[in-house]
Design an enzyme around this catalytic site. Structure first.
Site, short mmCIF file in Angstrom:
data_model
loop_
_atom_site.label_atom_id
_atom_site.label_comp_id
_atom_site.label_asym_id
_atom_site.label_seq_id
_atom_site.Cartn_x
_atom_site.Cartn_y
_atom_site.Cartn_z
N PHE A 1 -16.17 2.60 6.84
CA PHE A 1 -14.04 2.79 6.56
C PHE A 1 -14.43 3.14 4.55
CE2 PHE A 1 -13.68 -1.74 7.17
CZ PHE A 1 -13.66 -2.39 5.81
N LYS B 1 1.24 -0.92 -0.26
CA LYS B 1 0.17 0.44 -0.48
C LYS B 1 1.14 1.66 0.21
CE LYS B 1 -3.45 -2.18 2.55
NZ LYS B 1 -4.71 -1.88 3.52
N HIS C 1 -2.26 -5.27 1.07
CA HIS C 1 -3.48 -6.16 1.08
C HIS C 1 -2.92 -7.64 0.74
CE1 HIS C 1 -6.88 -7.66 -0.29
NE2 HIS C 1 -6.10 -8.39 -1.78
N THR D 1 -5.74 -7.93 10.44
CA THR D 1 -5.66 -6.68 10.05
C THR D 1 -5.23 -5.69 10.88
OG1 THR D 1 -7.62 -7.29 8.54
CG2 THR D 1 -7.76 -4.67 8.71
N ASN E 1 -2.46 0.07 6.58
CA ASN E 1 -1.29 -1.43 7.19
C ASN E 1 -0.51 -1.45 6.08
OD1 ASN E 1 -3.62 -2.15 5.60
ND2 ASN E 1 -4.75 -2.94 7.40
N ARG F 1 -1.18 -14.58 4.24
CA ARG F 1 -1.91 -14.01 5.24
C ARG F 1 -0.86 -13.67 6.21
NH1 ARG F 1 -6.71 -10.69 4.06
NH2 ARG F 1 -7.04 -10.60 6.41
N TYR G 1 -11.85 -3.20 -4.66
CA TYR G 1 -12.46 -3.03 -2.67
C TYR G 1 -14.10 -3.34 -2.67
CZ TYR G 1 -8.12 -2.40 -0.67
OH TYR G 1 -6.58 -2.82 0.27
N ARG H 1 2.84 -6.61 9.43
CA ARG H 1 1.89 -5.43 9.70
C ARG H 1 2.25 -4.72 11.57
NH1 ARG H 1 -3.71 -7.35 7.69
NH2 ARG H 1 -4.02 -6.32 5.16
N GLU I 1 -8.79 -11.58 -7.96
CA GLU I 1 -7.69 -10.11 -7.65
C GLU I 1 -6.58 -10.33 -7.94
OE1 GLU I 1 -9.24 -9.67 -3.02
OE2 GLU I 1 -7.26 -9.72 -3.23
#
Ligand code: IDP
Ligand code: MG
Length: 147
Positions: free
Chosen positions: A59, A11, A117, A93, A114, A87, A51, A104, A128
């Site tokens: 959010f 990000k 993704h 998250t 964070n 993950r 998204y 993270r 995706e």
């Protein structure tokens, strides 16, 4: 042994912090290979489409504006159980709840910023990856055992 592909995004906060290399190293060290990589400025439309599943969440607007606040690095990662492995390497998250040694926990500032993704299921991973990469842009190569 299930070799999977999953989508990872570094990000805008990850790019601002100058940790693209550190993040990619974490994946490679755990046997996840970037098989497609592109640095890109997402448009609002691209971010909203990506998204879309979250569009009713409170959010959503902030998430989209953050994701277009600067360029991102899009990657398809390939490796054994890549979806779950990614993950795990990312962490929870909310960085406050992320386990020590996760991306993270170590790099993220807040639940908004964070840093990464990662697709949350094999089915979403396929969608995706296809959202951002054509099959001709993805190149598998010899992979090594998880360290
Ligand atoms: P994930 O990224 O760990 O899969 P999701 O629940 O899919 O988490 O949420 C997508 C993204 O939306 C998160 O990474 C985070 O940036 C943002 N987000 C999720 N929940 C909140 C929240 O409660 N407040 C602000 N942002 C949130
Ligand atoms: Mg998610």
């Amino acid at each position: 042994m299930a070799i999977e592909r999953t989508l990872s995004i570094i990000k805008p906060d990850g790019l601002e912090k100058g940790i693209i290399g550190k993040i990619i190293a974490r994946f490679e060290e755990k046997g996840l290979k970037p098989v497609a990589v592109r640095l890109q400025q997402l448009s609002q439309q691209e971010a909203e489409g990506f998204y879309a599943v979250h569009k009713e969440r409170p959010f959503f607007k902030d998430l989209v504006s953050f994701m277009i606040s600067g360029p991102v690095v899009l990657m398809a990662l390939e490796g054994e159980n890549a979806v779950a492995a990614n993950r795990e390497i990312m962490g929870a998250t909310n960085p406050a709840n992320a386990a020590p040694g996760t991306i993270r926990r170590d790099f993220a500032t807040s639940i908004d910023k964070n840093t990464v993704h990662g697709s949350d299921s094999l089915e979403n991973a396929a969608k995706e990856v296809a959202y951002f990469f054509r099959e001709t842009e993805i190149h598998s190569y010899a992979w090594t055992e998880k360290k």
